[in-house]
Write a protein that holds these residues in place. Structure first.
Motif, short mmCIF file in Angstrom:
data_model
loop_
_atom_site.label_atom_id
_atom_site.label_comp_id
_atom_site.label_asym_id
_atom_site.label_seq_id
_atom_site.Cartn_x
_atom_site.Cartn_y
_atom_site.Cartn_z
N ASP A 1 -26.78 55.52 37.63
CA ASP A 1 -27.96 54.41 37.30
C ASP A 1 -28.29 54.21 38.18
OD1 ASP A 1 -27.75 56.10 35.38
OD2 ASP A 1 -27.01 54.23 33.89
N ASN A 2 -29.04 54.50 38.98
CA ASN A 2 -30.37 53.11 40.01
C ASN A 2 -31.07 52.64 39.65
OD1 ASN A 2 -30.23 52.71 43.26
ND2 ASN A 2 -32.04 53.33 42.41
N VAL A 3 -31.27 50.97 39.82
CA VAL A 3 -33.11 50.69 39.03
C VAL A 3 -33.74 49.57 40.35
CG1 VAL A 3 -33.11 48.91 38.03
CG2 VAL A 3 -32.00 49.78 36.86
N GLY A 4 -34.96 50.52 40.93
CA GLY A 4 -35.76 49.63 41.47
C GLY A 4 -36.01 47.91 41.18
N TYR A 5 -36.35 47.45 41.91
CA TYR A 5 -36.81 45.71 41.54
C TYR A 5 -38.49 45.43 41.87
CZ TYR A 5 -32.57 45.23 39.53
OH TYR A 5 -31.02 45.69 38.72
N LEU A 6 -39.14 45.18 41.63
CA LEU A 6 -40.23 44.85 42.07
C LEU A 6 -40.25 43.01 41.86
CD1 LEU A 6 -43.22 45.04 43.70
CD2 LEU A 6 -43.97 45.00 41.41
N VAL A 7 -39.84 42.43 42.89
CA VAL A 7 -40.09 40.92 42.78
C VAL A 7 -41.01 40.58 43.07
CG1 VAL A 7 -38.66 39.23 43.61
CG2 VAL A 7 -37.38 41.87 43.37
N VAL B 1 -46.28 55.43 47.77
CA VAL B 1 -46.40 53.54 47.51
C VAL B 1 -47.57 53.63 48.71
CG1 VAL B 1 -45.40 51.30 47.28
CG2 VAL B 1 -43.98 53.71 47.60
N ASP B 2 -47.80 53.16 49.06
CA ASP B 2 -48.80 53.16 49.73
C ASP B 2 -48.42 51.40 50.06
OD1 ASP B 2 -51.44 53.37 51.51
OD2 ASP B 2 -52.93 53.60 49.87
N PRO B 3 -47.68 50.70 50.49
CA PRO B 3 -47.59 49.13 50.76
C PRO B 3 -48.56 49.06 52.03
CG PRO B 3 -46.29 49.80 51.96
CD PRO B 3 -46.76 51.44 50.79
N ASP B 4 -48.85 47.53 51.95
CA ASP B 4 -49.66 47.10 53.00
C ASP B 4 -47.84 46.78 53.84
OD1 ASP B 4 -51.72 46.17 52.04
OD2 ASP B 4 -50.78 45.05 50.45
N ARG B 5 -47.12 46.70 53.94
CA ARG B 5 -45.85 46.33 54.67
C ARG B 5 -44.65 46.83 55.11
NH1 ARG B 5 -45.68 41.46 54.17
NH2 ARG B 5 -47.20 40.81 55.75
N ILE B 6 -43.86 47.54 56.17
CA ILE B 6 -43.01 48.71 55.14
C ILE B 6 -41.78 48.00 56.07
CG2 ILE B 6 -43.81 50.54 54.00
CD1 ILE B 6 -43.09 51.96 57.10
N VAL B 7 -40.84 47.36 55.12
CA VAL B 7 -38.84 46.95 55.74
C VAL B 7 -38.04 47.81 55.87
CG1 VAL B 7 -38.31 44.22 55.77
CG2 VAL B 7 -40.79 44.58 55.88
N GLN B 8 -37.71 47.49 56.80
CA GLN B 8 -36.13 48.93 56.80
C GLN B 8 -35.29 48.11 56.13
OE1 GLN B 8 -34.11 51.12 60.41
NE2 GLN B 8 -33.87 48.74 60.92
N PHE C 1 -40.40 45.07 47.11
CA PHE C 1 -39.80 46.25 46.36
C PHE C 1 -38.89 46.32 46.70
CE2 PHE C 1 -39.26 50.76 44.77
CZ PHE C 1 -39.35 50.40 43.32
N HIS C 2 -37.55 46.54 45.87
CA HIS C 2 -36.55 47.26 46.11
C HIS C 2 -35.77 48.31 45.51
CE1 HIS C 2 -32.23 47.26 47.06
NE2 HIS C 2 -32.21 46.69 48.26
N PRO C 3 -36.32 49.82 46.56
CA PRO C 3 -35.92 50.20 45.53
C PRO C 3 -34.02 50.73 45.65
CG PRO C 3 -35.77 51.88 47.89
CD PRO C 3 -36.16 49.91 47.47
N THR D 1 -44.83 44.71 50.01
CA THR D 1 -44.12 44.99 50.72
C THR D 1 -42.66 45.96 50.59
OG1 THR D 1 -44.25 43.46 51.72
CG2 THR D 1 -41.93 43.68 52.05
N LEU D 2 -43.24 46.76 50.97
CA LEU D 2 -41.65 48.09 50.24
C LEU D 2 -40.41 48.19 51.43
CD1 LEU D 2 -41.20 50.51 48.99
CD2 LEU D 2 -42.58 51.30 50.45
N LEU D 3 -39.91 47.91 51.20
CA LEU D 3 -38.20 47.89 51.66
C LEU D 3 -37.87 49.36 51.35
CD1 LEU D 3 -36.56 44.98 49.86
CD2 LEU D 3 -38.42 45.14 51.76
#
Length: 214
Positions: free
Chosen positions: A120-126, A168-175, A131-133, A146-148
């Motif tokens: 099981d894996n849950v992603g969180y939109l905080v 996802v088409d986010p404004d920002r992506i972070v590694q 969003f942490h997937p 902001t997408l991680l």
């Protein structure tokens, strides 16, 4: 909001309402210190690089203000004795953690191999923003600013990461999830995930402990 990146998949998201810590795992050397600094911890799934069970077990035993959220496969071990502070999360759940609104999305960990069971894996939109997937290319049905983006691991693939960012088409992506990449490997991923190559936005690479406003 402020996003602080720590080793591997571990981040803190905070604003004037409060803060949450996501995925303090065994690859995060200061996990115990980070857990001590917050009242809410979100865990995406059970793998050791995303949750240091010993650190959370110790913190729950010593503190009565700490709340831990995650799939049942993670948190059920702590329900006895801590049922008021340990919360089983399912996809579709919405709740407030550490003062911040959180929405959960999921299902399962991305496939590694047919012979490796998926968990099981849950992603969180905080805060409606970050969003942490976890370990999956989850596409939430809500706007993500902001997408991680996980960039290394036995389940990742560059082409899939590109398609994920596009979906996802986010404004920002972070590694995140970068521990298996050398500096050269991280630079290579950044080139592909850039407006000059395959992504509309550039990949932000943060060293452990660095913060950005999101």
């Amino acid at each position: 909001m402020k996003l602080t990146k720590y080793a591997h998949a571990c981040v803190v998201v905070e604003d004037e309402r409060g803060a949450v810590l996501v995925d303090p795992g065994a690859f995060t050397p200061n996990a115990a210190e980070l857990v001590a600094s917050v009242r809410a911890v979100l865990v995406t799934h059970e793998h050791f690089d995303h949750v240091d069970v010993g650190v959370l077990d110790d913190a729950l035993g010593r503190r009565d203000d700490l709340h831990v959220y995650g799939p049942g496969t993670v948190v059920d071990r702590w329900v006895e004795g801590h049922s008021d502070r340990v919360h089983r999360v399912r996809p579709g759940d919405r709740f407030t953690a550490g003062g911040l609104p959180v929405a959960a999305f999921g299902g399962q960990h991305a496939a590694i191999h047919a012979d490796v069971p998926r968990v099981d894996n849950v992603g969180y939109l905080v805060g409606g923003t970050v969003f942490h997937p976890g370990d999956a290319y989850l596409v939430p049905d809500e706007r993500v600013s902001t997408l991680l983006v996980p960039t290394s691991g036995p389940w990742t693939k560059l082409g899939d990461a590109v398609d994920y960012v596009r979906a996802v088409d986010p404004d920002r992506i972070v590694q995140i999830h970068e521990v298996m990449l050398s500096d050269l490997g991280q630079a290579s991923v950044s080139r592909f995930l850039s407006p000059e190559q395959l992504s509309k936005v550039a990949l932000t690479v943060l060293p452990a402990g660095a913060s950005i406003d999101v």
